[in-house]
Design an enzyme around this catalytic site. Structure first.
Site, mmCIF file in Angstrom:
data_model
loop_
_atom_site.group_PDB
_atom_site.id
_atom_site.type_symbol
_atom_site.label_atom_id
_atom_site.label_comp_id
_atom_site.label_asym_id
_atom_site.label_seq_id
_atom_site.Cartn_x
_atom_site.Cartn_y
_atom_site.Cartn_z
ATOM 1 N N ASP A 16 -0.232 0.678 14.550
ATOM 2 C CA ASP A 16 -0.217 0.308 13.234
ATOM 3 C C ASP A 16 0.361 -1.265 13.150
ATOM 4 O O ASP A 16 1.735 -1.350 13.586
ATOM 5 C CB ASP A 16 0.544 1.325 12.367
ATOM 6 C CG ASP A 16 0.828 0.684 11.105
ATOM 7 O OD1 ASP A 16 -0.256 0.072 10.546
ATOM 8 O OD2 ASP A 16 1.780 0.969 10.359
ATOM 9 N N ASP A 18 2.145 4.564 3.955
ATOM 10 C CA ASP A 18 2.002 3.269 3.010
ATOM 11 C C ASP A 18 2.673 3.261 1.950
ATOM 12 O O ASP A 18 3.964 3.792 1.692
ATOM 13 C CB ASP A 18 0.356 3.059 3.045
ATOM 14 C CG ASP A 18 0.137 1.498 2.567
ATOM 15 O OD1 ASP A 18 0.141 0.744 3.642
ATOM 16 O OD2 ASP A 18 -0.107 1.397 1.302
ATOM 17 N N TRP A 19 1.857 2.851 0.682
ATOM 18 C CA TRP A 19 2.546 2.863 -0.641
ATOM 19 C C TRP A 19 3.066 4.256 -0.932
ATOM 20 O O TRP A 19 3.944 4.506 -1.948
ATOM 21 C CB TRP A 19 1.806 2.325 -1.569
ATOM 22 C CG TRP A 19 2.152 0.769 -1.658
ATOM 23 C CD1 TRP A 19 1.597 -0.299 -0.981
ATOM 24 C CD2 TRP A 19 3.032 0.257 -2.394
ATOM 25 N NE1 TRP A 19 2.150 -1.475 -1.439
ATOM 26 C CE2 TRP A 19 3.150 -1.290 -2.152
ATOM 27 C CE3 TRP A 19 3.806 0.829 -3.665
ATOM 28 C CZ2 TRP A 19 4.209 -2.035 -3.111
ATOM 29 C CZ3 TRP A 19 4.954 -0.122 -4.285
ATOM 30 C CH2 TRP A 19 4.923 -1.471 -3.970
ATOM 31 N N HIS A 67 -3.273 2.218 11.116
ATOM 32 C CA HIS A 67 -2.421 2.441 9.983
ATOM 33 C C HIS A 67 -2.902 3.796 9.129
ATOM 34 O O HIS A 67 -2.217 4.298 8.709
ATOM 35 C CB HIS A 67 -2.661 1.145 8.964
ATOM 36 C CG HIS A 67 -1.768 1.271 7.734
ATOM 37 N ND1 HIS A 67 -0.406 1.124 7.843
ATOM 38 C CD2 HIS A 67 -2.014 1.295 6.414
ATOM 39 C CE1 HIS A 67 0.115 1.107 6.788
ATOM 40 N NE2 HIS A 67 -0.724 1.380 5.847
ATOM 41 N N TRP A 76 -0.972 -11.193 3.429
ATOM 42 C CA TRP A 76 -2.039 -10.175 2.919
ATOM 43 C C TRP A 76 -2.037 -10.100 1.417
ATOM 44 O O TRP A 76 -3.138 -9.685 0.815
ATOM 45 C CB TRP A 76 -1.315 -8.636 3.332
ATOM 46 C CG TRP A 76 -1.445 -7.398 2.713
ATOM 47 C CD1 TRP A 76 -0.610 -6.487 2.196
ATOM 48 C CD2 TRP A 76 -2.955 -6.849 2.490
ATOM 49 N NE1 TRP A 76 -1.237 -5.224 1.585
ATOM 50 C CE2 TRP A 76 -2.659 -5.812 1.679
ATOM 51 C CE3 TRP A 76 -4.189 -7.247 2.796
ATOM 52 C CZ2 TRP A 76 -3.849 -4.627 1.499
ATOM 53 C CZ3 TRP A 76 -5.333 -6.523 2.258
ATOM 54 C CH2 TRP A 76 -4.866 -5.068 1.704
#
Length: 320
Positions: free
Chosen positions: A265, A124-125, A297, A178
């Site tokens: 995901d 992710d980030w 995810h 989102w």
């Protein structure tokens, strides 16, 4: 910049999270930002593994993965990004920028902790931030494994997602939806979001509460609201330009680079992000890329043991 810290009492008796606290201070515009990190295993170990979380989680996400890595003889470091977990939390959404988060992470890992030749695992980030560092400062890294992440460039680009306009449009619409939800949803239910992102696991109420622990009320959630807004959607923004340059540089990264995306995901399966990394990054050629089965995810929740197994195998299969 107003900075707050989550009371320590919020982190008592969290299931499966018994790691020793470690803190460092990052100088920033005359202030000190305190970052928390897990640091387990022998500090003189041959291999150091860095585990990076994303939105809206913290190092708690890696509680199943850290012990098998330590057992294999590795030093394991899992920081909480600024605004998350036990780290300091600026209270204004505008305090969070893509460049700042990248700089804070780089300063913590390489200027303050002085890590060298790390094996990076980023999701992710954690990937959106660290892949920039990999691209611009590759000498810090011995190997890179990524999962459910990317380097967005704000639209169609030959260095990111060739062709397939309808799917790109779907991804853009999903991103903007989102962003709006994260910005405006009342009280941003972090724990419930963790359950949605760990789609193959039924989280217990205690685990859901652990994901909520860093955020006693909405004042502590500026970071989790801000981070989605930083996803580049403008093809001409400075963040997009930096990510495009990072893509160009990643093409020449020749150390072992492996993808381990999950099969369910929703954030990355619309576009073949992992395939593009496999084709684009020099160090990805000839690697045994994997697809983590029965995982959403938050594959660290759904398949933590398998993720740890694959990460240990990645290190073993690619000795320095």
């Amino acid at each position: 910049m107003e900075i707050i810290r989550t009371p320590a009492s919020r982190f008592e008796n969290l299931p499966g999270y018994t790691f020793t606290e470690n803190y460092l201070e990052i100088p920033f515009e005359g202030q000190q930002l305190r970052m928390h990190y897990v640091d387990e295993g022998n500090k003189d170990a041959k291999e150091t593994v860095v585990l990076l979380h994303g939105e809206p989680s913290w190092s708690y996400l890696y509680r199943k993965i850290i012990p098998p890595l330590v057992k294999a003889g590795h030093r394991v470091i899992a920081p909480d990004l600024i605004g998350f977990g036990k780290s300091d939390k600026p209270t204004n959404i505008k305090d969070y920028t893509y460049d700042r988060q990248e700089a804070w992470l780089r300063t913590a890992l390489f200027d303050i902790l002085g890590l060298k030749d790390v094996t990076l695992y980023a999701q992710d980030w954690g990937g959106l931030l660290s892949l920039r560092i990999v691209a611009f400062e590759p000498d810090h890294f011995a190997r890179v494994m990524i999962a459910n992440t990317g380097l967005p460039v704000g639209g169609k680009d030959s260095n990111f997602t060739p062709g397939d306009h309808p799917r790109l449009l779907m991804a853009t619409i999903g991103t903007k939806t989102w962003q709006a939800a994260a910005r405006w949803i009342p009280n941003f239910p972090v724990g419930k979001m963790a359950q949605l992102l760990a789609r193959e696991s039924k989280l217990t109420p205690e685990v859901i509460a652990a994901y909520d622990a860093p955020f006693p009320d909405d004042k502590y959630k500026a970071g989790v609201r801000a981070i989605p807004q930083l996803i580049p959607t403008d093809p001409n923004s400075p963040d997009t330009m930096r990510n495009r340059e990072a893509w160009r540089r990643l093409a020449e990264f020749d150390k072992p680079f492996r993808t381990a995306f999950s099969d369910k995901d929703d954030a990355t399966r619309i576009l073949p992000v992992d395939k593009h990394f496999q084709e684009h990054v020099k160090g990805a050629k000839g690697q045994r890329h994997v697809r983590i089965p029965n995982a959403g995810h938050f594959l660290q929740e759904d398949q933590g043991d398998l993720v740890a197994k694959e990460l240990n195998a990645f290190i073993k299969e690619n000795p320095r």
